[in-house]
Structure formats: C-alpha cells, structure tokens
Design a protein around this motif. Structure first.
Motif, PDB file in Angstrom:
ATOM      1  N   VAL A 178    -117.556 -79.451 -34.758  1.00  0.00           N
ATOM      2  CA  VAL A 178    -117.346 -80.879 -34.543  1.00  0.00           C
ATOM      3  C   VAL A 178    -117.980 -81.686 -35.685  1.00  0.00           C
ATOM      4  O   VAL A 178    -117.383 -82.620 -36.230  1.00  0.00           O
ATOM      5  CB  VAL A 178    -117.921 -81.323 -33.185  1.00  0.00           C
ATOM      6  CG1 VAL A 178    -117.926 -82.847 -33.090  1.00  0.00           C
ATOM      7  CG2 VAL A 178    -117.113 -80.721 -32.055  1.00  0.00           C
ATOM      8  N   ALA A 179    -119.218 -81.329 -36.052  1.00  0.00           N
ATOM      9  CA  ALA A 179    -119.907 -82.029 -37.136  1.00  0.00           C
ATOM     10  C   ALA A 179    -119.148 -81.900 -38.443  1.00  0.00           C
ATOM     11  O   ALA A 179    -119.038 -82.854 -39.220  1.00  0.00           O
ATOM     12  CB  ALA A 179    -121.327 -81.489 -37.278  1.00  0.00           C
ATOM     13  N   ALA A 180    -118.610 -80.706 -38.698  1.00  0.00           N
ATOM     14  CA  ALA A 180    -117.859 -80.488 -39.931  1.00  0.00           C
ATOM     15  C   ALA A 180    -116.599 -81.347 -39.970  1.00  0.00           C
ATOM     16  O   ALA A 180    -116.273 -81.961 -40.986  1.00  0.00           O
ATOM     17  CB  ALA A 180    -117.502 -79.009 -40.055  1.00  0.00           C
ATOM     18  N   LEU A 181    -115.886 -81.402 -38.847  1.00  0.00           N
ATOM     19  CA  LEU A 181    -114.663 -82.205 -38.792  1.00  0.00           C
ATOM     20  C   LEU A 181    -114.965 -83.695 -38.942  1.00  0.00           C
ATOM     21  O   LEU A 181    -114.249 -84.421 -39.631  1.00  0.00           O
ATOM     22  CB  LEU A 181    -113.926 -81.936 -37.479  1.00  0.00           C
ATOM     23  CG  LEU A 181    -113.262 -80.560 -37.348  1.00  0.00           C
ATOM     24  CD1 LEU A 181    -112.742 -80.351 -35.924  1.00  0.00           C
ATOM     25  CD2 LEU A 181    -112.117 -80.429 -38.349  1.00  0.00           C
ATOM     26  N   ALA A 207    -124.665 -70.193 -45.450  1.00  0.00           N
ATOM     27  CA  ALA A 207    -124.424 -68.750 -45.639  1.00  0.00           C
ATOM     28  C   ALA A 207    -125.018 -67.969 -44.472  1.00  0.00           C
ATOM     29  O   ALA A 207    -126.170 -68.165 -44.094  1.00  0.00           O
ATOM     30  CB  ALA A 207    -125.039 -68.304 -46.956  1.00  0.00           C
ATOM     31  N   GLY A 208    -124.207 -67.118 -43.869  1.00  0.00           N
ATOM     32  CA  GLY A 208    -124.668 -66.278 -42.778  1.00  0.00           C
ATOM     33  C   GLY A 208    -124.788 -66.977 -41.443  1.00  0.00           C
ATOM     34  O   GLY A 208    -125.219 -66.375 -40.454  1.00  0.00           O
ATOM     35  N   GLU A 209    -124.399 -68.240 -41.390  1.00  0.00           N
ATOM     36  CA  GLU A 209    -124.533 -68.994 -40.139  1.00  0.00           C
ATOM     37  C   GLU A 209    -123.399 -68.660 -39.178  1.00  0.00           C
ATOM     38  O   GLU A 209    -122.234 -68.534 -39.590  1.00  0.00           O
ATOM     39  CB  GLU A 209    -124.523 -70.500 -40.454  1.00  0.00           C
ATOM     40  CG  GLU A 209    -124.687 -71.386 -39.226  1.00  0.00           C
ATOM     41  CD  GLU A 209    -124.696 -72.870 -39.598  1.00  0.00           C
ATOM     42  OE1 GLU A 209    -124.659 -73.701 -38.687  1.00  0.00           O
ATOM     43  OE2 GLU A 209    -124.739 -73.171 -40.814  1.00  0.00           O
ATOM     44  N   THR A 210    -123.717 -68.524 -37.900  1.00  0.00           N
ATOM     45  CA  THR A 210    -122.696 -68.307 -36.882  1.00  0.00           C
ATOM     46  C   THR A 210    -122.171 -69.659 -36.423  1.00  0.00           C
ATOM     47  O   THR A 210    -122.924 -70.464 -35.889  1.00  0.00           O
ATOM     48  CB  THR A 210    -123.277 -67.561 -35.668  1.00  0.00           C
ATOM     49  OG1 THR A 210    -123.782 -66.297 -36.102  1.00  0.00           O
ATOM     50  CG2 THR A 210    -122.200 -67.349 -34.614  1.00  0.00           C
ATOM     51  N   PRO A 211    -120.880 -69.932 -36.654  1.00  0.00           N
ATOM     52  CA  PRO A 211    -120.344 -71.247 -36.288  1.00  0.00           C
ATOM     53  C   PRO A 211    -120.465 -71.507 -34.780  1.00  0.00           C
ATOM     54  O   PRO A 211    -120.220 -70.619 -33.964  1.00  0.00           O
ATOM     55  CB  PRO A 211    -118.886 -71.166 -36.718  1.00  0.00           C
ATOM     56  CG  PRO A 211    -118.846 -70.085 -37.755  1.00  0.00           C
ATOM     57  CD  PRO A 211    -119.871 -69.089 -37.312  1.00  0.00           C
ATOM     58  N   MET A 241    -126.511 -75.555 -41.116  1.00  0.00           N
ATOM     59  CA  MET A 241    -125.466 -76.372 -41.727  1.00  0.00           C
ATOM     60  C   MET A 241    -125.871 -76.755 -43.149  1.00  0.00           C
ATOM     61  O   MET A 241    -127.060 -76.833 -43.468  1.00  0.00           O
ATOM     62  CB  MET A 241    -125.213 -77.636 -40.910  1.00  0.00           C
ATOM     63  CG  MET A 241    -124.793 -77.396 -39.455  1.00  0.00           C
ATOM     64  SD  MET A 241    -123.191 -76.589 -39.303  1.00  0.00           S
ATOM     65  CE  MET A 241    -122.088 -77.923 -39.753  1.00  0.00           C
ATOM     66  N   THR A 242    -124.866 -76.995 -43.987  1.00  0.00           N
ATOM     67  CA  THR A 242    -125.126 -77.374 -45.364  1.00  0.00           C
ATOM     68  C   THR A 242    -124.083 -78.423 -45.779  1.00  0.00           C
ATOM     69  O   THR A 242    -123.271 -78.854 -44.960  1.00  0.00           O
ATOM     70  CB  THR A 242    -125.061 -76.153 -46.294  1.00  0.00           C
ATOM     71  OG1 THR A 242    -125.451 -76.547 -47.616  1.00  0.00           O
ATOM     72  CG2 THR A 242    -123.652 -75.556 -46.339  1.00  0.00           C
ATOM     73  N   THR A 243    -124.114 -78.830 -47.021  1.00  0.00           N
ATOM     74  CA  THR A 243    -123.144 -79.797 -47.556  1.00  0.00           C
ATOM     75  C   THR A 243    -122.363 -79.131 -48.672  1.00  0.00           C
ATOM     76  O   THR A 243    -122.958 -78.548 -49.594  1.00  0.00           O
ATOM     77  CB  THR A 243    -123.855 -81.054 -48.101  1.00  0.00           C
ATOM     78  OG1 THR A 243    -124.609 -81.651 -47.045  1.00  0.00           O
ATOM     79  CG2 THR A 243    -122.842 -82.060 -48.622  1.00  0.00           C
ATOM     80  N   ASP A 244    -121.019 -79.201 -48.594  1.00  0.00           N
ATOM     81  CA  ASP A 244    -120.203 -78.528 -49.606  1.00  0.00           C
ATOM     82  C   ASP A 244    -119.982 -79.420 -50.820  1.00  0.00           C
ATOM     83  O   ASP A 244    -120.524 -80.532 -50.905  1.00  0.00           O
ATOM     84  CB  ASP A 244    -118.885 -78.038 -49.000  1.00  0.00           C
ATOM     85  CG  ASP A 244    -117.973 -79.172 -48.557  1.00  0.00           C
ATOM     86  OD1 ASP A 244    -118.173 -80.329 -48.992  1.00  0.00           O
ATOM     87  OD2 ASP A 244    -117.042 -78.911 -47.756  1.00  0.00           O
ATOM     88  N   ALA A 245    -119.137 -78.939 -51.756  1.00  0.00           N
ATOM     89  CA  ALA A 245    -118.915 -79.654 -53.015  1.00  0.00           C
ATOM     90  C   ALA A 245    -118.273 -81.021 -52.816  1.00  0.00           C
ATOM     91  O   ALA A 245    -118.412 -81.908 -53.659  1.00  0.00           O
ATOM     92  CB  ALA A 245    -118.055 -78.805 -53.952  1.00  0.00           C
ATOM     93  N   LYS A 246    -117.552 -81.194 -51.696  1.00  0.00           N
ATOM     94  CA  LYS A 246    -116.927 -82.487 -51.398  1.00  0.00           C
ATOM     95  C   LYS A 246    -117.790 -83.352 -50.487  1.00  0.00           C
ATOM     96  O   LYS A 246    -117.322 -84.350 -49.947  1.00  0.00           O
ATOM     97  CB  LYS A 246    -115.554 -82.269 -50.757  1.00  0.00           C
ATOM     98  CG  LYS A 246    -114.492 -81.771 -51.723  1.00  0.00           C
ATOM     99  CD  LYS A 246    -113.109 -81.797 -51.060  1.00  0.00           C
ATOM    100  CE  LYS A 246    -112.022 -81.435 -52.063  1.00  0.00           C
ATOM    101  NZ  LYS A 246    -110.664 -81.492 -51.447  1.00  0.00           N
ATOM    102  N   LYS A 247    -119.047 -82.951 -50.314  1.00  0.00           N
ATOM    103  CA  LYS A 247    -120.016 -83.672 -49.505  1.00  0.00           C
ATOM    104  C   LYS A 247    -119.681 -83.651 -48.018  1.00  0.00           C
ATOM    105  O   LYS A 247    -120.080 -84.536 -47.268  1.00  0.00           O
ATOM    106  CB  LYS A 247    -120.186 -85.120 -49.993  1.00  0.00           C
ATOM    107  CG  LYS A 247    -120.707 -85.234 -51.422  1.00  0.00           C
ATOM    108  CD  LYS A 247    -120.973 -86.673 -51.817  1.00  0.00           C
ATOM    109  CE  LYS A 247    -121.543 -86.747 -53.222  1.00  0.00           C
ATOM    110  NZ  LYS A 247    -121.840 -88.153 -53.617  1.00  0.00           N
ATOM    111  N   HIS A 248    -118.929 -82.645 -47.592  1.00  0.00           N
ATOM    112  CA  HIS A 248    -118.661 -82.457 -46.173  1.00  0.00           C
ATOM    113  C   HIS A 248    -119.756 -81.584 -45.552  1.00  0.00           C
ATOM    114  O   HIS A 248    -120.303 -80.696 -46.210  1.00  0.00           O
ATOM    115  CB  HIS A 248    -117.308 -81.758 -45.952  1.00  0.00           C
ATOM    116  CG  HIS A 248    -116.161 -82.542 -46.479  1.00  0.00           C
ATOM    117  ND1 HIS A 248    -115.025 -81.934 -46.990  1.00  0.00           N
ATOM    118  CD2 HIS A 248    -115.950 -83.875 -46.593  1.00  0.00           C
ATOM    119  CE1 HIS A 248    -114.168 -82.856 -47.381  1.00  0.00           C
ATOM    120  NE2 HIS A 248    -114.708 -84.046 -47.154  1.00  0.00           N
ATOM    121  N   THR A 249    -120.043 -81.859 -44.291  1.00  0.00           N
ATOM    122  CA  THR A 249    -120.932 -80.965 -43.561  1.00  0.00           C
ATOM    123  C   THR A 249    -120.219 -79.627 -43.382  1.00  0.00           C
ATOM    124  O   THR A 249    -119.057 -79.583 -42.967  1.00  0.00           O
ATOM    125  CB  THR A 249    -121.283 -81.561 -42.186  1.00  0.00           C
ATOM    126  OG1 THR A 249    -121.956 -82.802 -42.393  1.00  0.00           O
ATOM    127  CG2 THR A 249    -122.183 -80.634 -41.396  1.00  0.00           C
TER     128      THR A 249
END
Length: 220
Positions: free
Chosen positions: A23-26, A13-17, A1-9
């Motif tokens: 759930v963490a992203a939402l 790259a290359g990660e299998t969701p 997992m990483t943090t995007d430009a809007k600071k969302h989880t």
C-alpha cells in the motif's frame, strides 16, 4: 522499506513484502488522480496526507473535471492550495486575485499570469496589472484640448496612444492627435486634440470642450 531511483517507496533488499508495504509503495507513486471538483481534490489530498505521506516533498496531482479545458491538471504541496500546471491562475474577480496574492506571495514570480473575471492580468512583482488595454469611445476634452483616457492598467503605461475615428461627432476630418500620451499614471493618460483652421486660419489650434471619438491603446 527503501526509496528507489524515482523516489518511490519500495522494498529493501531481502525484505518480505507485506500488505502495508505494498500500500505504501502504491501511494508513493505520483500519478494523476481524476477528481470532480476542488472539494474532492481537497478530500483526496487529506486522505493521502493521513497515510503519512509528506505532500511538501511528494505533492498530489489531480485532473479536475470542472476546470477549464486546457488547465485541468493541478498540483498541491499542502492539500489546500492548488497550482494549475499550465501556470495560469483563474479568479472570479480582481478582488479575489489580490486576496490570493496577499495570502501566497511566495508562489508568484514577476510575469506570472492570471484571469480575473475574464480579464487577463500579469504579476508585476507587487500587484496584478493588465498587460494591455484598448477601447473606442467619445471623450469630451478640456478647454485646452486634452482628452483624459482611463486605461486601468494598474501601472504607468510604457506606451499608449490614440487616433481620431472617422465618425467622430465633430469635424473628424479636421482633427488630429498632437504628439503622444502625456500626464500618464497608473489609471489614466492624456492626449491633446487639435483642429485645423479654427480659430486661427491656416494653423492647428487646440480643440477644447468638445466630444471626440477616438480609438486608444495602452501597454504595460
């Protein structure tokens, strides 16, 4: 997992969701959550914190159904203290406002506003004070013609004054306020009333020990 430009989880790259990752992203999306009341708001915040989300850096934002119409959006950085997005705090009375200020002084800045028991107050930096006060009443002056007016601002007024009402019970057309406020403090100020021609004819004399109806104002 990483943090995007809007600071969302987000997914790296290359990660299998995975379901957990989704759930963490939402949960990291800081949307406005509808709640019925403060109790539900606290419950929702606690549930979000229980997932591991740090509310101090990713606060909870709710729309509280039983809030005042223009102040329903509230934000919490700890799940218990809610700040109205409008910036206008509301308390049942002045005692509750003072208690909140003692508990959360770091959240207040000089000039912040609140209502307490339906009365507007502003934060002076050390206390809640009324920005203005006014009234119309009959006041009995002392022997030297001074009327004591209780303004209740909570600090010495920067300006205050009064005028004689036409329907004052005693010779209203012969009375005047001489000068402006005097002997002012955080609770009261005084003005002095004079009467023309009594006891000295052709002169303004202090009008003492009589009821005078006045309209007054004071600003902090």
């Amino acid at each position: 997992m990483t943090t995007d430009a809007k600071k969302h989880t987000s997914f790296g790259a290359g990660e299998t969701p995975s379901r957990a990752a989704l759930v963490a992203a939402l949960l990291s999306v800081n949307d406005i959550i509808p709640v019925a009341n403060a109790t539900e708001a606290n419950t929702v915040a606690a549930a979000i914190a229980a997932t591991g989300q740090n509310l101090a850096t990713n606060p909870v934002v709710v729309s509280r159904a039983n809030a005042r119409g223009l102040h329903s959006i509230e934000i919490s950085f700890d799940g218990t203290v809610w700040r109205p997005a409008s910036g206008l705090l509301e308390f049942a009375d002045k005692t509750a406002a003072d208690a909140w200020a003692v508990a959360h002084p770091s959240l207040l800045t000089t000039g912040d506003s609140c209502t307490a028991g339906g009365v507007e107050y502003r934060w002076s930096g050390t206390a809640w004070v009324k920005p203005y006060a006014r009234g119309t009443e009959i006041i009995v002056g002392d022997a030297n013609g001074y009327l004591t007016i209780t303004h209740g601002l909570g600090k010495i007024p920067i300006a205050a004054g009064a005028e004689i009402c036409d329907d004052t019970p005693t010779v209203g057309d012969q009375l005047k306020i001489n000068g402006g406020m005097t002997q002012a403090d955080a609770t009261i100020f005084k003005v002095r009333v004079y009467r023309f021609g009594t006891p000295t004819a052709g002169a303004w004399n202090a009008f003492g020990s009589n009821g005078v109806k006045i309209s007054w104002w004071a600003f902090s």
